[in-house]
Structure formats: C-alpha cells, structure tokens
Design a protein around this motif. Structure first.
Motif, PDB file in Angstrom:
ATOM      1  N   ASN A   7       5.045  -9.643   9.484  1.00 61.37           N
ATOM      2  CA  ASN A   7       4.408  -8.339   9.331  1.00 61.37           C
ATOM      3  C   ASN A   7       2.915  -8.525   9.120  1.00 61.37           C
ATOM      4  OD1 ASN A   7       3.985  -8.751   6.393  1.00 61.37           O
ATOM      5  ND2 ASN A   7       6.204  -8.487   6.286  1.00 61.37           N
ATOM      6  N   ALA A   8       2.175  -7.414   9.208  1.00 63.64           N
ATOM      7  CA  ALA A   8       0.724  -7.433   9.032  1.00 63.64           C
ATOM      8  C   ALA A   8       0.284  -6.020   8.663  1.00 63.64           C
ATOM      9  CB  ALA A   8       0.028  -7.898  10.312  1.00 63.64           C
ATOM     10  N   PHE A   9      -1.012  -5.845   8.474  1.00 60.68           N
ATOM     11  CA  PHE A   9      -1.524  -4.518   8.156  1.00 60.68           C
ATOM     12  C   PHE A   9      -1.229  -3.556   9.312  1.00 60.68           C
ATOM     13  CE2 PHE A   9      -5.111  -1.456   8.362  1.00 60.68           C
ATOM     14  CZ  PHE A   9      -4.814  -0.756   7.203  1.00 60.68           C
ATOM     15  N   MET A  10      -0.628  -2.429   8.997  1.00 60.35           N
ATOM     16  CA  MET A  10      -0.228  -1.402   9.973  1.00 60.35           C
ATOM     17  C   MET A  10       0.832  -1.909  10.938  1.00 60.35           C
ATOM     18  SD  MET A  10      -1.828   1.306   9.071  1.00 60.35           S
ATOM     19  CE  MET A  10      -1.561   2.397  10.474  1.00 60.35           C
ATOM     20  N   ALA A  11       1.568  -2.948  10.527  1.00 67.04           N
ATOM     21  CA  ALA A  11       2.641  -3.463  11.373  1.00 67.04           C
ATOM     22  C   ALA A  11       3.722  -4.105  10.481  1.00 67.04           C
ATOM     23  CB  ALA A  11       2.088  -4.481  12.371  1.00 67.04           C
ATOM     24  N   PRO A  12       4.676  -3.319   9.971  1.00 63.56           N
ATOM     25  CA  PRO A  12       4.799  -1.886  10.231  1.00 63.56           C
ATOM     26  C   PRO A  12       4.007  -1.056   9.218  1.00 63.56           C
ATOM     27  CG  PRO A  12       6.675  -2.607   8.964  1.00 63.56           C
ATOM     28  CD  PRO A  12       5.835  -3.846   9.207  1.00 63.56           C
TER      29      PRO A  12
ATOM     30  N   GLN B  50       1.093  -2.629   4.227  1.00 62.67           N
ATOM     31  CA  GLN B  50       0.727  -3.812   3.464  1.00 62.67           C
ATOM     32  C   GLN B  50      -0.666  -4.267   3.883  1.00 62.67           C
ATOM     33  OE1 GLN B  50       3.978  -4.036   5.172  1.00 62.67           O
ATOM     34  NE2 GLN B  50       2.719  -4.088   7.005  1.00 62.67           N
ATOM     35  N   PHE B  51      -1.300  -5.098   3.047  1.00 61.66           N
ATOM     36  CA  PHE B  51      -2.671  -5.558   3.297  1.00 61.66           C
ATOM     37  C   PHE B  51      -2.747  -6.740   4.254  1.00 61.66           C
ATOM     38  CE2 PHE B  51      -3.144  -3.526  -0.899  1.00 61.66           C
ATOM     39  CZ  PHE B  51      -4.260  -2.735  -0.670  1.00 61.66           C
ATOM     40  N   ASP B  52      -1.889  -7.737   4.049  1.00 60.92           N
ATOM     41  CA  ASP B  52      -2.081  -9.055   4.629  1.00 60.92           C
ATOM     42  C   ASP B  52      -0.921  -9.446   5.539  1.00 60.92           C
ATOM     43  OD1 ASP B  52      -3.328 -11.430   5.118  1.00 60.92           O
ATOM     44  OD2 ASP B  52      -2.957 -12.314   3.142  1.00 60.92           O
ATOM     45  N   ASP B  53      -1.161 -10.515   6.314  1.00 62.14           N
ATOM     46  CA  ASP B  53      -0.112 -11.050   7.181  1.00 62.14           C
ATOM     47  C   ASP B  53       0.997 -11.683   6.345  1.00 62.14           C
ATOM     48  OD1 ASP B  53      -1.774 -10.311   9.222  1.00 62.14           O
ATOM     49  OD2 ASP B  53      -2.482 -12.344   9.666  1.00 62.14           O
ATOM     50  N   GLY B  54       2.220 -11.478   6.784  1.00 60.21           N
ATOM     51  CA  GLY B  54       3.373 -12.117   6.157  1.00 60.21           C
ATOM     52  C   GLY B  54       4.056 -13.023   7.158  1.00 60.21           C
ATOM     53  N   PHE B  55       4.345 -14.262   6.745  1.00 61.59           N
ATOM     54  CA  PHE B  55       4.880 -15.260   7.666  1.00 61.59           C
ATOM     55  C   PHE B  55       6.241 -15.760   7.200  1.00 61.59           C
ATOM     56  CE2 PHE B  55       0.240 -15.570   7.864  1.00 61.59           C
ATOM     57  CZ  PHE B  55       0.007 -15.457   9.224  1.00 61.59           C
ATOM     58  N   LYS B  56       6.978 -16.295   8.164  1.00 56.26           N
ATOM     59  CA  LYS B  56       8.185 -17.054   7.878  1.00 56.26           C
ATOM     60  C   LYS B  56       7.804 -18.522   7.955  1.00 56.26           C
ATOM     61  CE  LYS B  56      12.680 -17.097   7.137  1.00 56.26           C
ATOM     62  NZ  LYS B  56      13.296 -16.426   5.971  1.00 56.26           N
TER      63      LYS B  56
ATOM     64  N   ILE C 151       0.875  -1.174   0.000  1.00 61.04           N
ATOM     65  CA  ILE C 151       0.000   0.000   0.000  1.00 61.04           C
ATOM     66  C   ILE C 151       0.909   1.220   0.000  1.00 61.04           C
ATOM     67  CG2 ILE C 151      -1.805   1.279   1.211  1.00 61.04           C
ATOM     68  CD1 ILE C 151      -2.570  -1.314   2.632  1.00 61.04           C
ATOM     69  N   PHE C 152       0.775   2.055  -1.020  1.00 65.20           N
ATOM     70  CA  PHE C 152       1.624   3.242  -1.130  1.00 65.20           C
ATOM     71  C   PHE C 152       0.759   4.420  -1.558  1.00 65.20           C
ATOM     72  CE2 PHE C 152       4.231   6.164  -3.652  1.00 65.20           C
ATOM     73  CZ  PHE C 152       5.233   6.456  -2.745  1.00 65.20           C
ATOM     74  N   TRP C 153       0.827   5.507  -0.778  1.00 64.80           N
ATOM     75  CA  TRP C 153       0.045   6.714  -1.066  1.00 64.80           C
ATOM     76  C   TRP C 153       0.942   7.918  -0.854  1.00 64.80           C
ATOM     77  CZ3 TRP C 153      -4.569   8.905   2.242  1.00 64.80           C
ATOM     78  CH2 TRP C 153      -5.189   9.936   1.521  1.00 64.80           C
ATOM     79  N   ASP C 154       1.163   8.672  -1.928  1.00 66.65           N
ATOM     80  CA  ASP C 154       2.061   9.825  -1.884  1.00 66.65           C
ATOM     81  C   ASP C 154       1.298  11.082  -2.274  1.00 66.65           C
ATOM     82  OD1 ASP C 154       4.736  11.075  -1.702  1.00 66.65           O
ATOM     83  OD2 ASP C 154       4.493  11.375  -3.861  1.00 66.65           O
ATOM     84  N   ASN C 155       1.463  12.151  -1.479  1.00 73.12           N
ATOM     85  CA  ASN C 155       0.820  13.446  -1.740  1.00 73.12           C
ATOM     86  C   ASN C 155       1.895  14.529  -1.714  1.00 73.12           C
ATOM     87  OD1 ASN C 155      -2.293  12.741  -1.355  1.00 73.12           O
ATOM     88  ND2 ASN C 155      -1.152  11.717   0.261  1.00 73.12           N
ATOM     89  N   LYS C 156       1.903  15.376  -2.746  1.00 75.19           N
ATOM     90  CA  LYS C 156       2.932  16.416  -2.831  1.00 75.19           C
ATOM     91  C   LYS C 156       2.311  17.733  -3.287  1.00 75.19           C
ATOM     92  CE  LYS C 156       5.154  17.224  -6.384  1.00 75.19           C
ATOM     93  NZ  LYS C 156       5.898  17.205  -7.658  1.00 75.19           N
ATOM     94  N   LEU C 157       2.608  18.808  -2.553  1.00 71.14           N
ATOM     95  CA  LEU C 157       2.197  20.161  -2.904  1.00 71.14           C
ATOM     96  C   LEU C 157       3.454  20.984  -3.136  1.00 71.14           C
ATOM     97  CD1 LEU C 157      -0.009  22.375  -3.178  1.00 71.14           C
ATOM     98  CD2 LEU C 157       0.278  22.789  -0.712  1.00 71.14           C
ATOM     99  N   SER C 158       3.532  21.662  -4.286  1.00 72.97           N
ATOM    100  CA  SER C 158       4.748  22.410  -4.610  1.00 72.97           C
ATOM    101  C   SER C 158       4.412  23.781  -5.177  1.00 72.97           C
ATOM    102  CB  SER C 158       5.610  21.630  -5.612  1.00 72.97           C
ATOM    103  OG  SER C 158       4.915  21.445  -6.836  1.00 72.97           O
ATOM    104  N   TYR C 159       5.384  24.689  -5.024  1.00 72.61           N
ATOM    105  CA  TYR C 159       5.280  26.038  -5.589  1.00 72.61           C
ATOM    106  C   TYR C 159       6.528  26.288  -6.427  1.00 72.61           C
ATOM    107  CZ  TYR C 159       4.907  31.098  -6.033  1.00 72.61           C
ATOM    108  OH  TYR C 159       4.823  32.372  -6.538  1.00 72.61           O
ATOM    109  N   LYS C 160       6.320  26.575  -7.702  1.00 70.72           N
ATOM    110  CA  LYS C 160       7.442  26.710  -8.634  1.00 70.72           C
ATOM    111  C   LYS C 160       8.193  28.010  -8.377  1.00 70.72           C
ATOM    112  CE  LYS C 160       6.856  25.195 -12.774  1.00 70.72           C
ATOM    113  NZ  LYS C 160       6.450  25.053 -14.201  1.00 70.72           N
TER     114      LYS C 160
END
Length: 341
Positions: free
Chosen positions: A179-184, A158-164, A133-142
C-alpha cells in the motif's frame, strides 16, 4: 375665693372647647382649606438617561480539543550480551483534533486522527508499525433528546509505503509493495439516523451509504491480463484480471453502495483513565452476507500531566483484502500535549 377660682376655670374650659369645635366644623365644611400658610412651590422633574456600558458579549458555539505526542522506545546490547534480544529503536507520532459546533438542534463535529510510527531492528530494514490518516465530518439535526438525522463524510488512507518483506541470503529485503498514500484511500458519504443516549456513546445507522475506493499509485493499481503481460513480459501471464482492495483490474476507483453501522465511545472511567473506541460495519448491498468490520480501541492511562501510557488495538476483517481477521496491538509510553490545558 377658692370657689370663685374654680368657677373661672370652668368657664375658660367651656370657651376653649367651643372654639375648637367651631374650627373643626369649619374644616369639615371646607375640605379645600389650606392649613399651612406657606405657598406651595412648583416642582420640576427632569428626565435622566443613565449611561449603560456596551458589553459586546458574543456567544461562541464552537469547542475545540487538540492533542499531539511522541512515543520513543529503544533497546541496545553489546556483543558480549548473552541474555538474548535484538537492539531496536521505535518512534511514534500521534496527533488528534476535534471541533464541535452546537446551536439549537444543529450539531457539526469534525475529527482528525493522524498516526505514524517506525521501528528499526538491528540488521533489518526500518519498517512502519503504525500509519493512519482518518478524517470524519458529521452534520446532524436533533429530532428528539436521543435521536438525530445525520449526514457524514469520512476520509481514510495512510502516509507512507507499506511493504511485504522476506529474508534472502540471510538479509532482510523487500518482497513487494502492499500500500501507499492514496492507495488505497476510502471516501465514504453516509445518510441516516444517529442514536446518542449520552455524550460518551453514539451509534449511527447509515441506511444510505456510498463509498469510493481509490488506488492512485501505479505500483499498486490492479492490472488486466493484457496490462500485466505488457508490464511483465518475462513473468507467467495472469489467468484473470487482478482485483485489489475491491477495485477491478484496469480501474483506479470503485464505487459501492452499502448499509453502514458506526459506533463511537469516548469515556473517562476515572480522571486518569480514558477509553476511546470506534466500530464500523460496512455491508455492501452486492454482498450483504459478507460485510467488512473494523474496530479501533485506544486505552490511555495518564501517568502525569505530560506523560501517558497508550494501549492501541485494531481488528479488521475485509474479504476484499484478505479473508481472515487482521489484528494489531501496540503499547507505548510517551509525551502528550493537550489543548486546552
């Protein structure tokens, strides 16, 4: 007789010339004389207001691009197959949206990149092979044709649990969760300067950057020595507090101040070949000699209007996770739908 006629014509010509000269003389003396006997009629002018239709035109400063697709790979072998191989099924989902608002010297760009995929090999547990999950927001002034002052806000998880996984008694089993959603999850705020020599390339210098690392899942949360002994009384006690993804034991949020460099490329080399890349360097001010790096590269070859071949590569180095370079690569053929068409 002829002489008399000629003399009469001469006298008549002189008389006509004298009368004409007298008329011209009178006109010169009286320039306001009216030659025409017709009386001049009064002309009345009427103002006419033409009807102008109302067009109701509005300038749209927004531009939007959306694409989503699905990749499916499958292989199967019967019991008599001697050529080797393992039956498998893989499914991947991709969605991307970008909006751009430009007015005068102001520019706002928001981009969302969502990826999720799973693979199931015969006699094994289904495992995810892509998750972001990647969300980027940018405001700029030239400030000039190539330089701008910018501020940005980025979210990653990320969306889902990741296991070893491990093999136990000849069977594929889960060893532990990684890892899991919101972790990290990472929330990054940045302020600095952007150099953009062309619409296809840009690089940001985030001189003032703050990042929050969140671990909101108790299965992954780092524990102190005391917390670990209470949770796992039958295990060997810890010698020191746990640290996961840079978050200290007993905490769920870690705040860091850093210097950040972000490079972006999105270029069509031909009408059927696009290369999109994003590089990020995050140098924590507490350890400037050990920055983290991430490089994402996606090469898309257009086979037809709705079918694309995608080659994705990821390189990550983050000593808070592991002090080694992490690499990931995937190649897929799939259906892609884009808006606007």
């Amino acid at each position: 007789m002829k002489l008399q006629s000629l003399f009469a014509l001469l006298i008549l010509g002189v008389s006509c010339s004298t009368v004409r000269a007298q008329v011209l003389k009178d006109l010169r003396v009286k320039p306001d004389s009216v030659i025409s006997e017709n009386k001049q009629e009064n002309v009345s002018l009427k103002n006419i207001r033409p009807i102008v239709p109302k067009l109701e035109l509005e300038v749209d400063y927004w531009k939007h691009w959306t694409s989503f697709g699905v990749n499916i790979n499958q292989a199967a072998f019967n019991d008599n197959w001697k050529g080797g191989g393992v039956g498998s099924t893989a499914v991947g989902l991709i969605a991307n949206h970008k909006s751009d608002y430009t007015r005068d010297n102001f520019n706002f760009v928001t981009e969302v990149d969502l990826r999720y995929g799973k693979i199931k090999n015969k006699s094994q547990i289904a495992k995810k092979n892509n998750d972001r999950i990647f969300w980027d927001n940018k405001l700029s002034y030239k400030l000039s044709p190539k330089w701008a002052l910018y501020t940005s806000l980025t979210f990653e998880s990320q969306f889902d649990d990741g296991f070893k996984y491990k093999t136990e008694n000849g069977r594929d089993t889960i060893d532990y969760i990684e890892n899991a959603f919101m972790a990290p999850a990472y929330i990054t705020e940045s302020l600095g300067f952007e150099y953009k020599p062309s619409p296809s390339y840009s690089i940001r210098f985030g001189t003032g950057t703050a990042r929050q690392t969140l671990i909101l899942d108790n299965r992954i949360k780092p524990l102190t020595i005391e917390q670990y002994s209470q949770k796992y009384p039958d295990r060997t006690p810890l010698e020191k507090d746990q640290v996961k993804y840079g978050v200290d034991g007993g905490k769920t949020v870690q705040n860091d101040l850093a210097f950040q460099i972000t490079g972006n490329m999105d270029k069509n080399f031909t009408d059927r070949l696009n290369v999109k890349a994003r590089y990020n360097l995050f140098a924590n001010y507490k350890k400037l000699n050990d920055p983290s790096h991430r490089l994402d590269v996606t090469v898309t070859a257009k086979v037809s209007r709705a079918i694309n071949v995608n080659l994705n590569g990821i390189m990550v180095y983050d000593s808070d996770v592991i002090s080694r370079v992490q690499l990931s690569e995937s190649l897929a053929l799939g259906l892609v739908y884009k808006l606007p068409r």
